[in-house]
Scaffold this motif. Structure first.
Motif, short mmCIF file in Angstrom:
data_model
loop_
_atom_site.label_atom_id
_atom_site.label_comp_id
_atom_site.label_asym_id
_atom_site.label_seq_id
_atom_site.Cartn_x
_atom_site.Cartn_y
_atom_site.Cartn_z
N THR A 216 0.83 -1.20 0.00
CA THR A 216 0.00 0.00 0.00
C THR A 216 0.86 1.25 0.00
O THR A 216 0.60 2.21 -0.74
CB THR A 216 -0.94 0.00 1.23
N ARG A 217 1.92 1.25 0.83
CA ARG A 217 2.83 2.41 0.88
C ARG A 217 3.53 2.61 -0.47
O ARG A 217 3.68 3.73 -0.93
CB ARG A 217 3.85 2.23 2.01
N GLU A 218 3.97 1.49 -1.08
CA GLU A 218 4.63 1.60 -2.38
C GLU A 218 3.69 2.15 -3.44
O GLU A 218 4.07 3.00 -4.25
CB GLU A 218 5.17 0.23 -2.81
N LEU A 219 2.47 1.64 -3.44
CA LEU A 219 1.50 2.10 -4.41
C LEU A 219 1.19 3.58 -4.20
O LEU A 219 1.10 4.35 -5.17
CB LEU A 219 0.21 1.28 -4.28
N ARG A 220 1.08 3.97 -2.93
CA ARG A 220 0.79 5.38 -2.63
C ARG A 220 1.92 6.27 -3.13
O ARG A 220 1.68 7.34 -3.70
CB ARG A 220 0.61 5.55 -1.12
N ARG A 221 3.18 5.84 -2.91
CA ARG A 221 4.33 6.62 -3.37
C ARG A 221 4.33 6.75 -4.89
O ARG A 221 4.57 7.82 -5.44
CB ARG A 221 5.64 5.98 -2.90
N ASP A 222 4.03 5.65 -5.59
CA ASP A 222 4.01 5.68 -7.05
C ASP A 222 2.91 6.62 -7.57
O ASP A 222 3.12 7.38 -8.53
CB ASP A 222 3.78 4.27 -7.61
N LEU A 223 1.75 6.55 -6.93
CA LEU A 223 0.64 7.40 -7.36
C LEU A 223 0.93 8.86 -7.08
O LEU A 223 0.59 9.74 -7.89
CB LEU A 223 -0.65 6.97 -6.66
N GLU A 224 1.58 9.12 -5.94
CA GLU A 224 1.91 10.51 -5.63
C GLU A 224 2.93 11.06 -6.62
O GLU A 224 2.85 12.21 -7.05
CB GLU A 224 2.45 10.63 -4.20
N LYS A 225 3.92 10.23 -7.00
CA LYS A 225 4.90 10.66 -8.01
C LYS A 225 4.22 10.96 -9.33
O LYS A 225 4.54 11.94 -10.01
CB LYS A 225 5.97 9.57 -8.20
N SER A 226 3.27 10.10 -9.72
CA SER A 226 2.52 10.31 -10.96
C SER A 226 1.74 11.61 -10.90
O SER A 226 1.72 12.39 -11.87
CB SER A 226 1.58 9.13 -11.20
N PHE A 227 1.11 11.87 -9.76
CA PHE A 227 0.34 13.10 -9.58
C PHE A 227 1.25 14.33 -9.66
O PHE A 227 0.91 15.32 -10.31
CB PHE A 227 -0.38 13.06 -8.23
N LEU A 228 2.41 14.26 -9.02
CA LEU A 228 3.34 15.40 -9.03
C LEU A 228 3.89 15.66 -10.43
O LEU A 228 4.14 16.82 -10.79
CB LEU A 228 4.47 15.16 -8.04
N ARG A 229 4.05 14.59 -11.20
CA ARG A 229 4.50 14.79 -12.59
C ARG A 229 3.45 15.56 -13.39
O ARG A 229 3.78 16.46 -14.17
CB ARG A 229 4.79 13.44 -13.25
N VAL A 230 2.20 15.19 -13.20
CA VAL A 230 1.11 15.88 -13.90
C VAL A 230 1.08 17.36 -13.47
O VAL A 230 0.98 18.26 -14.31
CB VAL A 230 -0.25 15.22 -13.60
N ALA A 231 1.17 17.59 -12.16
CA ALA A 231 1.13 18.96 -11.65
C ALA A 231 2.31 19.77 -12.17
O ALA A 231 2.17 20.94 -12.54
CB ALA A 231 1.13 18.95 -10.12
N GLY A 232 3.48 19.13 -12.22
CA GLY A 232 4.68 19.81 -12.71
C GLY A 232 4.57 20.18 -14.17
O GLY A 232 5.05 21.23 -14.60
N ARG A 233 3.95 19.29 -14.96
CA ARG A 233 3.81 19.55 -16.39
C ARG A 233 3.00 20.81 -16.68
O ARG A 233 3.24 21.50 -17.65
CB ARG A 233 3.13 18.35 -17.05
N PHE A 234 2.06 21.09 -15.79
CA PHE A 234 1.21 22.26 -15.98
C PHE A 234 1.63 23.44 -15.09
O PHE A 234 0.92 24.45 -15.06
CB PHE A 234 -0.26 21.90 -15.72
N GLY A 235 2.74 23.29 -14.40
CA GLY A 235 3.26 24.41 -13.62
C GLY A 235 2.41 24.81 -12.43
O GLY A 235 2.40 25.99 -12.04
N VAL A 236 1.69 23.85 -11.83
CA VAL A 236 0.86 24.16 -10.66
C VAL A 236 1.78 24.32 -9.44
O VAL A 236 2.56 23.41 -9.14
CB VAL A 236 -0.17 23.05 -10.40
N PRO A 237 1.74 25.45 -8.73
CA PRO A 237 2.60 25.66 -7.56
C PRO A 237 2.42 24.57 -6.52
O PRO A 237 1.33 23.99 -6.38
CB PRO A 237 2.13 27.02 -7.01
N SER A 238 3.48 24.28 -5.77
CA SER A 238 3.46 23.18 -4.80
C SER A 238 2.39 23.36 -3.73
O SER A 238 1.82 22.38 -3.24
CB SER A 238 4.84 23.04 -4.15
N ASP A 239 2.10 24.60 -3.35
CA ASP A 239 1.11 24.82 -2.29
C ASP A 239 -0.33 24.70 -2.82
O ASP A 239 -1.28 24.83 -2.05
CB ASP A 239 1.31 26.18 -1.63
N ARG A 240 -0.47 24.44 -4.12
CA ARG A 240 -1.80 24.26 -4.68
C ARG A 240 -1.98 22.85 -5.25
O ARG A 240 -2.86 22.60 -6.06
CB ARG A 240 -2.08 25.31 -5.76
N ARG A 241 -1.09 21.95 -4.83
CA ARG A 241 -1.20 20.54 -5.21
C ARG A 241 -1.71 19.76 -3.99
O ARG A 241 -1.13 19.86 -2.91
CB ARG A 241 0.15 19.99 -5.64
#
Length: 296
Positions: A216-241
């Protein structure tokens, strides 16, 4: 440049204090889009009891009352510099009447107030809003009971659990719609992913392997990394993720209430099987959040 050139607002003229009118006018003003208001009136069963001549006079009088009110709304909007047209018409089949207007006008956005239906009624009939989410070919903006007429906080709800191209494209469309809306309204854009991982117990997966909790922890980490990649691609500030765990409906409703969200932008997919009967996440969100929902 605005993504909206033409807006279509569907209203029930009986509900003259509907917030949808103010939301549509504010968005038209901010985006420079033209606005057409279609006040669709469902036939009154009681009129069928009247004689034909009297029935027709009653129908015309009823429509004139709503038409006079709507003309007053038009004049007020024109005074604000909004390009607006309006009509009042009978609609024997509300679902088809709305889709016909969309087909004829080809607007960029359909705006309508959320129409709450009881769970009992939803068990036997598909709510009008659900029908539009499933069949309307353009984005649907369903106005909730609260929130600013011109949004100040727009939340794009994405799904980072599926990397298939179709899902990735939907995430992109959601964020692009949300970002454009936020830019036009000078609102904050936030990105949220509700990560639904169920781990009710700790169990050994056998042979000295990982426990369910480890997986579960591994899956959560992978999903969070995927989410952060999407946010990064669109330039969403860290405090709004916002990466949050829990069922999407619960997470989104709690976040919308606590953060006073004005609009949640979500995707809609074709329903099949049991989901078609019970409703999708986007469809159920309509009854759980006080804010507006923009479905793409």
């Amino acid at each position: 440049m605005s993504q909206y050139k033409k807006l279509l607002l569907i209203i029930n003229p009986v509900l003259r204090h509907s917030p949808a009118i103010h939301h549509a006018a504010a968005l038209a003003k901010a985006s420079g889009a033209s606005l057409h208001i279609a006040a669709l009136v469902q036939s009154l069963d009681i009129l069928a009891l009247l004689e034909e001549g009297i029935r027709e006079k009653a129908r015309q009088s009823y429509l004139k009352d709503h038409s006079d009110w709507l003309k007053d709304q038009e004049e007020k909007m024109r005074g604000r510099g909004i390009e607006v047209t309006a009509e009042v018409a009978w609609a024997d089949d509300m679902q088809q009447a709305i889709l016909d207007h969309v087909s004829e006008m080809q607007p960029d956005l359909l705006i309508k107030q959320v129409q709450h239906e009881s769970a009992l009624k939803r068990a036997f009939f598909t709510p009008l809003d659900w029908y539009l989410l499933r069949h309307c070919p353009i984005p649907v903006y369903l106005v909730g009971a609260s929130g600013h007429a011109l949004p100040r906080m727009v939340v794009a709800a994405v799904d980072a659990s599926d990397t298939e191209s179709s899902n990735s494209e939907l995430n992109d469309r959601i964020i692009q719609q949300a970002n454009s809306l936020a830019l036009q309204c000078n609102a904050e854009l936030h990105l949220l992913y509700a990560c639904d991982i169920s781990a009710a117990y700790l169990g050994d997966m056998g042979g000295g392997g990982l426990t369910l909790a480890d997986l579960t922890r591994e899956l959560r980490r992978d999903l969070e990394k995927s989410f952060l990649r999407v946010a990064g691609r669109f330039g969403v500030p860290s405090d709004r993720r916002h990466f949050m765990t829990g069922s999407p409906v619960s997470v989104l409703s709690e976040f919308a209430n606590e953060q006073q969200v004005d609009v949640i932008v979500m995707g809609r997919v074709q329903s099949h099987g049991l989901e078609k009967l019970l409703g999708s996440t986007t469809e159920h969100i309509l009854y759980q959040v006080p804010c507006s929902v923009l479905a793409v």
